[in-house]
Design an enzyme around this catalytic site. Structure first.
Site, PDB file in Angstrom:
ATOM      1  CG  ASP A 277      -2.031  -0.981   1.166  1.00  0.00           C
ATOM      2  OD1 ASP A 277      -2.058  -1.765   0.195  1.00  0.00           O
ATOM      3  OD2 ASP A 277      -2.873  -0.972   2.084  1.00  0.00           O
TER       4      ASP A 277
ATOM      5  CG  HIS B 138       2.355  -0.042   4.480  1.00  0.00           C
ATOM      6  ND1 HIS B 138       2.078  -0.975   5.464  1.00  0.00           N
ATOM      7  CD2 HIS B 138       1.227   0.714   4.353  1.00  0.00           C
ATOM      8  CE1 HIS B 138       0.847  -0.787   5.918  1.00  0.00           C
ATOM      9  NE2 HIS B 138       0.309   0.233   5.254  1.00  0.00           N
TER      10      HIS B 138
END
Length: 724
Positions: free
Chosen positions: A78, A231
């Site tokens: 993400d 991430h």
């Protein structure tokens, strides 16, 4: 509406739109870490969704969810792409032969389209993570749609693809879905998206350590299907990269198969080629955002430069004013100048104020002859002056030919070597003529600027002009005097050597600012032009915004004409070179370029109030206002004025300032277009009345008489019926 106003409006609207988009994408970006997301109740979330898999389809009346196949791992990343960490993540995945799914943020896509193209080229899958990383559950429906649509356009412009996968920021597992989040998931389904949550959160956003990240992902049953949240942006991700190097071989050794999200749940590829229209719209969006970034960078530097230059100017003007005051006290001009003076009053339809002007000149404590040149008036100006039958006053009539011609007529008729030129709406104090000719004791002085005062200062517009005359004009004149580069002797109160004026060809008519043109011509001819602050005269200022606009438009346009006409001074030496390199440079910087930046400053201030820290923006404005106020107080003290009118200074920033910079813009456009303006006469209001003299015209008044005279001028303004 004229073309240049349409152009200016279009430019300002474009700038505002660009900054609006840039502010939305950059300063509404939600940078909260995942742990700060607050969970609400989940009463509206269907039980089958809470207990179901992480991939949710709400396009149909009955929502469906899917779980990853046993033994599969779908790595998801993400918040990217990030120029620092995304390449390292991609390198690690490529070394291990693993494909993953990247849920990208739209403004990051627009900023780094090359990384998005690399993600696609290396076989990874793309998903949407909103445009500004906003919590969709906390936003209205229009904002949710905008976030998703703009992200799709960014993908279309950057890589030529679109994706129907969505991961809402601050989402987690299906059983953690709350009511606001469910509302966003439902809307996304109606717009054609599959919502992808997670089964395993690596919690790398906490940066707990490499081993903890590996354990969070690899722990648990060996046959469990997993969608793993990681991430590749949003902070320092070295632990994520290091964990991948350990995690990928370890999971492979345990028999897991790495897949993309769609493969893990048995769905067709959700990434499709964008249409041509979507691709070009996406490119437009990307370039608009880049233009916004560049524009903001350029504006930032320009504003810093303008602020620094403005502060330096304020310091320079204040220092110069203080030094000018000390020099004038220590150094008299020379032996007293007592020779007679010819006062020239050009007049065109000046019946409202001509009597007051002429009588004030006759009240001078210095010998004068007064020459009123009537330039074809139609209101009986000449007849009025003649009917007064005043001594030492001559009236010359001529066909209407303009102010420069009227001045030249007066110069030709003058008997004295020293000339004072005064507008027909100006009243002199009794000692003004004597004071303004004293600098001619210095044989190098060719012209002298007096101190013009606004008499009709009762209203707000009058106060603002009064402040401008005292703080703007007079402080600048002190600086120009010290730097020996005075560009303008005002038409309201100025003195000249007749021989010097004739040597430069008299008063020219090539510009609308004949006073500035003449002053620059004298400087280029080697004469010094100085400022005598004690020579005070009272003049009417425009009493309406339209009249003020016409006056300042003429002044500004005429000054630009004069600057262009005398641009050769930049290459000259001596007094002319001082005018060129000091005076013209100062005018160009502070009366042309900085005012042209003023609309940008206002737009940027609004941008700051909306998208930046409003407290900081207001603080900067108050600091700027404080500097202006301090300058105002000092300037008013120098001119021995009451500081009361300075209360209106803050309000001046919201009307008067904008009017002045619009005047400059209009003048610059007119000059660039090569248009030529006609002379525009200002409307007279009759604010000035004939003062009662303190004594005979040949008397030498002291401080008391001068003060009484000044008081009666103010009384005449308050009581229009006062006078003779």
């Amino acid at each position: 509406m004229r073309t240049h106003w349409l152009l200016l409006t279009a430019l300002l609207c474009t700038l505002a739109a660009t900054l609006l988009i840039q502010g939305y994408t950059q300063h509404l970006y939600d940078k909260r870490p995942d742990q700060e997301a607050r969970r609400a109740g989940s009463a509206s979330v269907p039980q089958q969704v809470l207990a179901g898999g992480p991939v949710i389809d709400t396009a149909r009346p009955q929502p469906r969810s899917a779980a990853p196949k046993p033994g599969t791992v779908a790595l998801t990343f993400d918040d990217g792409p990030d120029p620092r960490w995304t390449p390292e993540v991609l390198d690690t995945l490529r070394r291990n032969g693993v494909h993953a799914t990247f849920f990208v943020v739209g403004n990051q896509v627009a900023a780094h389209p090359d990384l998005v193209r690399r993600i696609v080229a290396e076989g990874h899958q793309l998903g949407v993570h909103t445009f500004t990383h906003t919590d969709l559950g906390a936003q209205p429906e229009w904002r949710r749609s905008l976030e998703l649509r703009e992200t799709q356009l960014s993908l279309a412009g950057a890589a030529g693809v679109t994706s129907s996968l969505l991961r809402p920021p601050y989402s987690s597992t299906a059983d953690a879905l709350d009511d606001p989040g469910w509302s966003a998931v439902q809307q996304a389904g109606r717009e054609g998206y599959l919502t992808v949550l997670t089964t395993r959160d690596s919690e790398d956003w906490r940066r707990p350590g490499v081993d903890e990240i590996v354990e969070a992902v690899a722990g648990g049953p060996a046959d469990e299907g997993r969608i793993v949240l990681m991430h590749d942006s949003g902070g320092n991700r070295w632990q994520t990269v290091a964990a991948l190097d350990n995690l990928l071989p370890q999971l492979k050794a345990h028999g897991f198969r790495f897949t993309t999200v769609s493969e893990s749940v048995g769905l067709p590829d959700p990434v499709h080629p964008a249409t041509g229209a979507e691709h070009w719209q996406g490119l437009g969006l990307i370039w608009l955002l880049r233009t916004g970034d560049w524009t903001l960078t350029v504006l930032g530097w320009l504003l810093y430069a303008a602020g620094a230059v403005s502060v330096l100017r304020a310091a320079a003007v204040l220092v110069a004013a203080r030094r000018h005051k000390k020099l004038r006290r220590r150094r008299p001009w020379g032996p007293p100048v007592t020779e007679p003076v010819s006062v020239i009053v050009p007049a065109y339809n000046e019946s409202a104020g001509i009597e007051a002007a002429v009588r004030s000149l006759l009240a001078s404590d210095h010998p004068v002859e007064i020459i009123v040149v009537d330039d074809g008036s139609t209101d009986g100006t000449a007849d009025l002056v003649e009917s007064l039958r005043l001594p030492w006053v001559r009236v010359i009539r001529q066909e209407n030919a303009g102010k420069p011609a009227a001045l030249n007529t007066g110069i030709a008729a003058a008997r004295a070597e020293l000339l004072v030129m005064v507008d027909g709406d100006t009243v002199f104090e009794p000692d003004a003529v004597r004071m303004i000719v004293q600098p001619f004791a210095d044989p190098s002085v060719g012209a002298v600027s007096g101190n013009a005062k606004v008499v009709n200062r009762g209203g707000l517009l009058g106060r603002w002009q009064h402040i401008e005359y005292v703080v703007g004009f007079n402080l600048d004149r002190r600086l120009f005097d010290l730097a020996e580069c005075m560009p303008t002797v005002p038409g309201a109160v100025g003195a000249f050597r007749r021989s010097a004026v004739l040597a430069v060809g008299g008063v020219g008519d090539e510009t609308l600012a004949e006073d500035t043109d003449l002053t620059m011509a004298l400087c280029r001819d080697g004469w010094r032009v100085v400022y005598e602050e004690r020579a005070k005269a009272w003049t009417e200022a425009p009493a309406s915004l339209s009249a003020l606009w016409r006056q300042r438009y003429r002044w500004c346009y005429g000054t630009l004409q004069a600057m262009w006409k005398h641009r050769g001074a930049l290459r000259q030496r001596g007094q002319a070179g001082k005018l060129g390199r000091r005076g013209l440079g100062y005018l160009l910087m502070f009366q042309v370029l900085l005012p042209l930046l003023a609309p940008v400053v206002d737009v940027f201030a609004l941008y700051g109030l909306v998208f930046l820290d409003p407290v900081r923006i207001v603080g900067l404005w108050l600091a700027f206002l404080l500097v202006q106020l301090l300058m105002g107080v000092y300037a008013f003290r120098l001119d021995r004025e009451r500081i009361g009118p300075l209360w209106s200074l803050p309000f001046q920033q919201f009307v008067y300032r904008q009017l002045m910079y619009l005047v400059v813009i209009q003048s610059v456009f007119t000059a660039l277009a090569g248009s030529r303006l006609r002379w525009q006469r200002m409307q007279r209001y009759g604010s000035l009345r004939v003062p009662v003299q303190d004594g005979p015209a040949d008397a030498t008044p002291g401080p008391t008489s001068g003060g009484g005279y000044r008081a009666r001028v103010h009384e005449a303004v308050r009581d229009p019926g006062h006078g003779t």
